[in-house]
Design a protein around this motif. Structure first.
Motif, PDB file in Angstrom:
ATOM      1  N   GLY A  32       5.784 -50.120   0.046  1.00  0.00           N
ATOM      2  CA  GLY A  32       4.379 -49.775   0.212  1.00  0.00           C
ATOM      3  C   GLY A  32       4.097 -48.582   1.084  1.00  0.00           C
ATOM      4  N   LEU A  33       5.143 -47.934   1.603  1.00  0.00           N
ATOM      5  CA  LEU A  33       4.897 -46.816   2.510  1.00  0.00           C
ATOM      6  C   LEU A  33       4.302 -45.614   1.783  1.00  0.00           C
ATOM      7  N   GLU A  34       4.801 -45.302   0.600  1.00  0.00           N
ATOM      8  CA  GLU A  34       4.271 -44.127  -0.105  1.00  0.00           C
ATOM      9  C   GLU A  34       2.769 -44.233  -0.350  1.00  0.00           C
ATOM     10  N   PRO A  35       2.270 -45.320  -0.942  1.00  0.00           N
ATOM     11  CA  PRO A  35       0.813 -45.406  -1.107  1.00  0.00           C
ATOM     12  C   PRO A  35       0.081 -45.466   0.220  1.00  0.00           C
ATOM     13  N   GLN A 211      -4.912 -54.881   2.360  1.00  0.00           N
ATOM     14  CA  GLN A 211      -4.933 -53.427   2.234  1.00  0.00           C
ATOM     15  C   GLN A 211      -3.712 -52.929   1.479  1.00  0.00           C
ATOM     16  N   ALA A 212      -2.545 -53.502   1.795  1.00  0.00           N
ATOM     17  CA  ALA A 212      -1.320 -53.120   1.091  1.00  0.00           C
ATOM     18  C   ALA A 212      -1.392 -53.502  -0.379  1.00  0.00           C
ATOM     19  N   ASP A 213      -2.004 -54.646  -0.675  1.00  0.00           N
ATOM     20  CA  ASP A 213      -2.170 -55.048  -2.072  1.00  0.00           C
ATOM     21  C   ASP A 213      -3.018 -54.023  -2.820  1.00  0.00           C
ATOM     22  N   LEU A 217      -2.113 -51.360  -6.084  1.00  0.00           N
ATOM     23  CA  LEU A 217      -2.879 -51.218  -7.323  1.00  0.00           C
ATOM     24  C   LEU A 217      -3.249 -49.754  -7.549  1.00  0.00           C
ATOM     25  N   ASP A 218      -3.628 -49.068  -6.471  1.00  0.00           N
ATOM     26  CA  ASP A 218      -3.961 -47.640  -6.587  1.00  0.00           C
ATOM     27  C   ASP A 218      -2.724 -46.830  -6.968  1.00  0.00           C
ATOM     28  N   HIS A 219      -1.599 -47.175  -6.364  1.00  0.00           N
ATOM     29  CA  HIS A 219      -0.356 -46.431  -6.593  1.00  0.00           C
ATOM     30  C   HIS A 219       0.111 -46.551  -8.035  1.00  0.00           C
ATOM     31  N   GLN A 220      -0.158 -47.673  -8.653  1.00  0.00           N
ATOM     32  CA  GLN A 220       0.266 -47.886 -10.037  1.00  0.00           C
ATOM     33  C   GLN A 220      -0.365 -46.864 -10.973  1.00  0.00           C
ATOM     34  N   ARG A 221      -1.538 -46.373 -10.603  1.00  0.00           N
ATOM     35  CA  ARG A 221      -2.247 -45.408 -11.453  1.00  0.00           C
ATOM     36  C   ARG A 221      -1.852 -43.964 -11.166  1.00  0.00           C
ATOM     37  N   GLU A 222      -1.053 -43.757 -10.120  1.00  0.00           N
ATOM     38  CA  GLU A 222      -0.622 -42.400  -9.783  1.00  0.00           C
ATOM     39  C   GLU A 222       0.395 -41.890 -10.801  1.00  0.00           C
ATOM     40  N   THR A 223       0.267 -40.632 -11.178  1.00  0.00           N
ATOM     41  CA  THR A 223       1.217 -40.035 -12.129  1.00  0.00           C
ATOM     42  C   THR A 223       2.301 -39.232 -11.427  1.00  0.00           C
TER      43      THR A 223
END
Length: 229
Positions: A32-35, A211-213, A217-223
């Motif tokens: 979870g560090l990247e997001p 917040q990490a959850d 979810l936001d990170h999953q949409r990152e390209t």
């Protein structure tokens, strides 16, 4: 290649399970560090992030690891109950998927190292996405490690995953990253003791990290990303 559970102290087995060179897919995971960094967490706060994870996600996963370890040695059919309890405490679908990916890597390891161990069949019964903490507990038992060593391996791996990912994501001195993990030792030992005190899947901690959850979810949409989560 082992066909039965090895004797001895299990110390080498426990070390093996925390080795970054283990072919389990951990290199693709930043815990979870990247997001988190994308969301504005400064690199200077990484030690605080490690501590927050150890108290929440880390404790939940270490508890699942301990219970899975016990189930293998006592009533292997109880693995499913531990697995279900962990899934219920992991509300983020992307994080469940990542844990399943890492779990499959560990299942492959256990299957190759101890193909005749009855625990392998019980792991197969968990389906295609066996959650990593549950498999870690089984793997530790199969390799002869104690439940305490398994819990410590789970928590150490979480802290080390964050620290290692920081080297690829931020201007971090590798010596500082190593110091963060070493500095987390007192908290890791505290969480080990807490995890060992859990006696039933229903009593597994449910310390949330909402917040990490959301970040997952936001990170999953990152390209454009380095890690899957």
């Amino acid at each position: 290649m082992h066909t039965t559970r090895p004797g001895g102290t299990g110390q080498i087995g426990a070390l093996l399970l925390t080795d970054a060179r283990l072919p389990g897919g951990g290199h693709a995971y930043s815990a979870g560090l990247e997001p988190g960094l994308r969301a504005g967490v400064p690199a200077t706060a990484v030690p605080d992030y490690i501590a927050a994870r150890l108290r929440t996600v880390g404790l939940v996963e270490a508890s699942a690891t301990v219970l899975a370890h016990r189930a293998v040695l006592e009533t292997p059919r109880g693995l499913a109950a531990v697995h279900d309890a962990l899934l219920a405490r992991t509300p983020s679908a992307p994080l469940r998927d990542v844990s399943g990916m890492l779990g499959r890597g560990l299942v492959r390891l256990v299957r190759r190292l101890a193909p005749d161990d009855p625990a392998v069949a019980h792991l197969d019964a968990l389906g295609r996405t066996p959650q990593r903490p549950v498999v870690l507990g089984v793997a530790a038992a199969v390799l002869g490690a104690s439940e305490e060593q398994a819990a410590r391996a789970s928590l150490y791996d979480d802290a080390q995953t964050v620290a290692s990912a920081s080297l690829k994501l931020a201007p971090v001195d590798p010596v500082d990253a190593a110091g963060w993990v070493l500095g987390a030792e007192p908290l890791i030992e505290e969480m080990v003791a807490t995890a060992l005190a859990v006696t039933d899947p229903a009593d597994m901690p449910a310390t949330a990290a909402p917040q990490a959850d959301q970040w997952s979810l936001d990170h999953q949409r990152e390209t454009r990303r380095l890690f899957v989560a």
